[in-house]
Design a protein around this motif. Structure first.
Motif, PDB file in Angstrom:
ATOM      1  N   UNK A  38      35.165  -5.380 -21.881  1.00 57.54           N
ATOM      2  CA  UNK A  38      35.856  -5.655 -20.629  1.00 57.54           C
ATOM      3  C   UNK A  38      37.148  -4.892 -20.467  1.00 57.54           C
ATOM      4  N   UNK A  39      38.008  -5.453 -19.622  1.00 63.63           N
ATOM      5  CA  UNK A  39      39.282  -4.814 -19.302  1.00 63.63           C
ATOM      6  C   UNK A  39      40.435  -5.689 -19.789  1.00 63.63           C
ATOM      7  N   UNK A  40      41.515  -5.751 -19.019  1.00 64.38           N
ATOM      8  CA  UNK A  40      42.708  -6.474 -19.453  1.00 64.38           C
ATOM      9  C   UNK A  40      42.485  -7.978 -19.596  1.00 64.38           C
ATOM     10  N   UNK A  41      41.531  -8.525 -18.866  1.00 67.72           N
ATOM     11  CA  UNK A  41      41.264  -9.970 -18.973  1.00 67.72           C
ATOM     12  C   UNK A  41      40.747 -10.305 -20.356  1.00 67.72           C
ATOM     13  N   UNK A  42      39.783  -9.534 -20.845  1.00 64.34           N
ATOM     14  CA  UNK A  42      39.244  -9.779 -22.176  1.00 64.34           C
ATOM     15  C   UNK A  42      40.166  -9.229 -23.261  1.00 64.34           C
ATOM     16  N   UNK A  43      41.024  -8.267 -22.913  1.00 61.72           N
ATOM     17  CA  UNK A  43      41.955  -7.710 -23.891  1.00 61.72           C
ATOM     18  C   UNK A  43      43.153  -8.621 -24.127  1.00 61.72           C
ATOM     19  N   UNK A  44      43.388  -9.559 -23.194  1.00 62.83           N
ATOM     20  CA  UNK A  44      44.501 -10.497 -23.349  1.00 62.83           C
ATOM     21  C   UNK A  44      45.835  -9.926 -22.921  1.00 62.83           C
ATOM     22  N   UNK A  45      45.830  -9.190 -21.828  1.00 63.71           N
ATOM     23  CA  UNK A  45      47.060  -8.578 -21.326  1.00 63.71           C
ATOM     24  C   UNK A  45      48.173  -9.621 -21.173  1.00 63.71           C
ATOM     25  N   UNK A  46      49.359  -9.302 -21.733  1.00 63.57           N
ATOM     26  CA  UNK A  46      50.521 -10.172 -21.583  1.00 63.57           C
ATOM     27  C   UNK A  46      50.526 -11.402 -22.467  1.00 63.57           C
ATOM     28  N   UNK A  47      49.563 -11.505 -23.373  1.00 59.54           N
ATOM     29  CA  UNK A  47      49.451 -12.695 -24.216  1.00 59.54           C
ATOM     30  C   UNK A  47      49.412 -12.313 -25.692  1.00 59.54           C
TER      31      UNK A  47
END
Length: 212
Positions: A38-47
């Motif tokens: 995936x993209x930033x959602x699955x990468x955990x952007x900001x977390x």
């Protein structure tokens, strides 16, 4: 002179019977692997990693009694074209099930839905050719997106799932999108609480897909 056994027939029968019932060691079964492409959602952007989707989804699977291992393969900013370019090496060979969660950046960039559909079809087809099961995660465009474009984009995921004959999870951000308390300040990426909502809803779907 041929050698003769020093064991009596009775003794040989007793030993043979014991060997037949001797417990055979059972090799530990390999835990199934679920990769999140995936993209930033699955990468955990900001977390922090402990609050990102891979970690929270892993915890939820354990709570459900599943021994499956979650492997994150999300890249922030990735489009479906980016996912297609790296699917062969990002999804490792021991993967049993892949959640394909791409398309959000295509939507934000206003890319042609036909291109998004073509990329997703190729990604899914490559995974299936490797005997990897697929769950395709869709997205619901926000209200600010023009109605015609939103409808065309929403239909992409349904079409790909139908033509490729894979399971569809209609909306990865169900229950989280447009809810301020569940998102970061940018209003798009879920915060830790939002990720928890996603993990709880998604985990049973992945467990079911593994059994299927």
């Amino acid at each position: 002179m041929p050698k003769t056994s020093i064991l009596s027939p009775t003794r040989r029968a007793m030993i043979g019977g014991a060997l037949a019932t001797w417990p055979v060691p059972v090799l530990a079964q390999r835990a199934p692997v679920i990769t999140l492409l995936g993209d930033s959602i699955t990468a955990g952007f900001g977390l922090p990693a402990s609050a990102a989707l891979p970690a929270q989804l892993q915890a939820e699977l354990r709570r459900l009694g599943s021994k499956a291992l979650i492997r994150g393969a999300g890249v922030s900013g990735d489009t479906t074209a980016g996912g297609l370019a790296r699917v062969d090496f990002s999804v490792q060979r021991d993967t049993d099930l892949c959640l394909v969660a791409l398309g959000g950046n295509d939507l934000l960039q206003g890319l042609d839905p036909k291109r998004t559909q073509a990329n997703l079809e190729k990604i899914v087809a490559r995974l299936k050719a490797r005997n990897i099961s697929v769950v395709l995660a869709g997205l619901q465009p926000p209200p600010v997106i023009g109605r015609a474009y939103a409808q065309e984009f929403r239909a992409v995921f349904q079409t790909v799932a139908k033509t490729q004959r894979v399971a569809l999870y209609p909306n990865l951000l169900a229950g989280v999108a447009q809810v301020p308390s569940l998102n970061q300040s940018d209003g798009f990426h879920p915060n830790a609480r939002g990720v928890t909502v996603i993990a709880k809803a998604l985990a049973p779907v992945l467990v079911k897909a593994l059994k299927a």
